[in-house]
Design a protein around this motif. Structure first.
Motif, short mmCIF file in Angstrom:
data_model
loop_
_atom_site.label_atom_id
_atom_site.label_comp_id
_atom_site.label_asym_id
_atom_site.label_seq_id
_atom_site.Cartn_x
_atom_site.Cartn_y
_atom_site.Cartn_z
N SER A 1 0.83 -1.23 -0.06
CA SER A 1 -0.08 0.05 0.07
C SER A 1 0.84 1.37 0.02
O SER A 1 0.50 2.41 -0.52
CB SER A 1 -1.01 0.03 1.18
N ILE A 2 2.12 1.08 0.69
CA ILE A 2 2.90 2.45 0.96
C ILE A 2 3.60 2.36 -0.59
O ILE A 2 3.73 3.74 -1.28
CB ILE A 2 4.06 1.98 1.76
N HIS B 1 0.89 5.82 11.49
CA HIS B 1 1.54 4.57 12.10
C HIS B 1 2.52 4.18 11.00
O HIS B 1 3.21 3.38 11.10
CB HIS B 1 0.61 3.40 12.34
N GLN B 2 2.27 4.70 9.66
CA GLN B 2 3.36 4.29 8.47
C GLN B 2 4.52 5.19 8.44
O GLN B 2 5.20 4.80 7.45
CB GLN B 2 2.35 4.19 7.31
N MET B 3 4.50 6.19 9.04
CA MET B 3 5.44 7.12 8.84
C MET B 3 7.17 6.68 8.94
O MET B 3 7.88 7.00 8.18
CB MET B 3 5.38 8.46 10.00
N VAL C 1 7.55 4.39 5.89
CA VAL C 1 7.96 5.09 4.66
C VAL C 1 9.11 5.76 4.55
O VAL C 1 9.89 5.93 3.59
CB VAL C 1 6.77 6.22 4.55
N THR C 2 9.67 6.46 5.88
CA THR C 2 10.95 7.08 5.93
C THR C 2 12.05 5.98 5.70
O THR C 2 12.91 6.42 4.99
CB THR C 2 11.00 7.61 7.25
N GLY C 3 11.81 4.87 6.24
CA GLY C 3 13.08 3.73 5.99
C GLY C 3 12.92 3.57 4.63
O GLY C 3 14.21 3.10 4.10
#
Length: 241
Positions: free
Chosen positions: A22-23, A152-154, A157-159
């Motif tokens: 999804s990301i 909660h996905q930050m 997504v940063t990684g």
């Protein structure tokens, strides 16, 4: 290619994938990651081979070539600081890195055309322009990508964007090495650790400009979503990436 296909299959079928599909399927994440990766890859590739250019084409010593890198290194801090501060204050935050990438591509193009004819002071100014322009991209794409996903996905997504930036940098350095080796004048120099091969550095400068142009295209293509309050806060706190 086989390993990438296997990787995509795995993240689509795993219960708890390392990178949720999804990301990767998020338009802002995908385009922002490509923009950041191409820009960073071109920048790292240029920084790796500039000392070789300084010594082979300009006849500089190792110390002088190291000093010659300073404009390219320092400018990213200024660019990131400017972009981070402006991103928290203006609505159309994407304009800052678009302008920055335009000048970075313009600077790299000028190196491809006239690098050997440029006085040292002009060359250093062009490197600073490239560095500042690229610096505006790093915090903007990172915050924009974080802003496009759920809270909660930050971390994930940063990684993800950091991973792809590092991967693109490694691949770009290898590609630049191929371009340089293909243009080496004295092939015997490749086998000598003590010597610096002389070759045509125009393809490397041109490839740098191409990387910035690709980054610019994907940045323009990336949707500009209004920043959440937490993302705006993060943007204002950015000084360097």
């Amino acid at each position: 290619l086989v390993l990438w296909l296997a990787f995509l299959w795995r993240i689509r079928t795993a219960e708890e994938p390392l990178i949720p599909f999804s990301i990767l399927g998020n338009d802002v994440v995908a385009r922002g990651t490509v923009a950041a990766s191409c820009g960073m890859g071109a920048y790292i590739g240029l920084s790796i081979y500039l000392p070789v250019y300084f010594q082979a084409a300009r006849g500089m010593s190792t110390t002088e070539s190291g000093f010659g890198l300073i404009p390219l290194m320092v400018g990213t801090v200024f660019g990131a600081t400017i972009a981070g501060q402006l991103m928290g204050r203006i609505v159309h935050y994407k304009r800052v890195p678009v302008i920055g990438l335009f000048f970075a591509a313009l600077g790299a193009t000028s190196l491809a055309l006239w690098a050997d004819e440029m006085p040292v002071a002009v060359f250093a100014t062009v490197l600073a322009m490239i560095s500042i322009g690229l610096g505006t991209v790093l915090p903007t794409t990172t915050v924009a990508i974080q802003n496009a996903v759920e809270m909660h996905q930050m971390g994930t997504v940063t990684g993800t964007v950091t991973f792809f930036r590092q991967l693109a940098s490694a691949l770009t350095v290898a590609m630049f090495g191929v371009l340089l080796n293909a243009s080496v004048i004295d092939e015997s120099a490749l086998n000598s650790v003590a010597s610096v091969p002389g070759g045509d550095f125009t393809p490397i400068f041109a490839a740098t400009a191409a990387g910035f142009v690709i980054a610019l295209v994907f940045l323009l293509w990336m949707k500009e979503i209004p920043l959440r309050s937490d993302a705006r806060h993060a943007a204002e706190a950015v000084f360097a990436d």
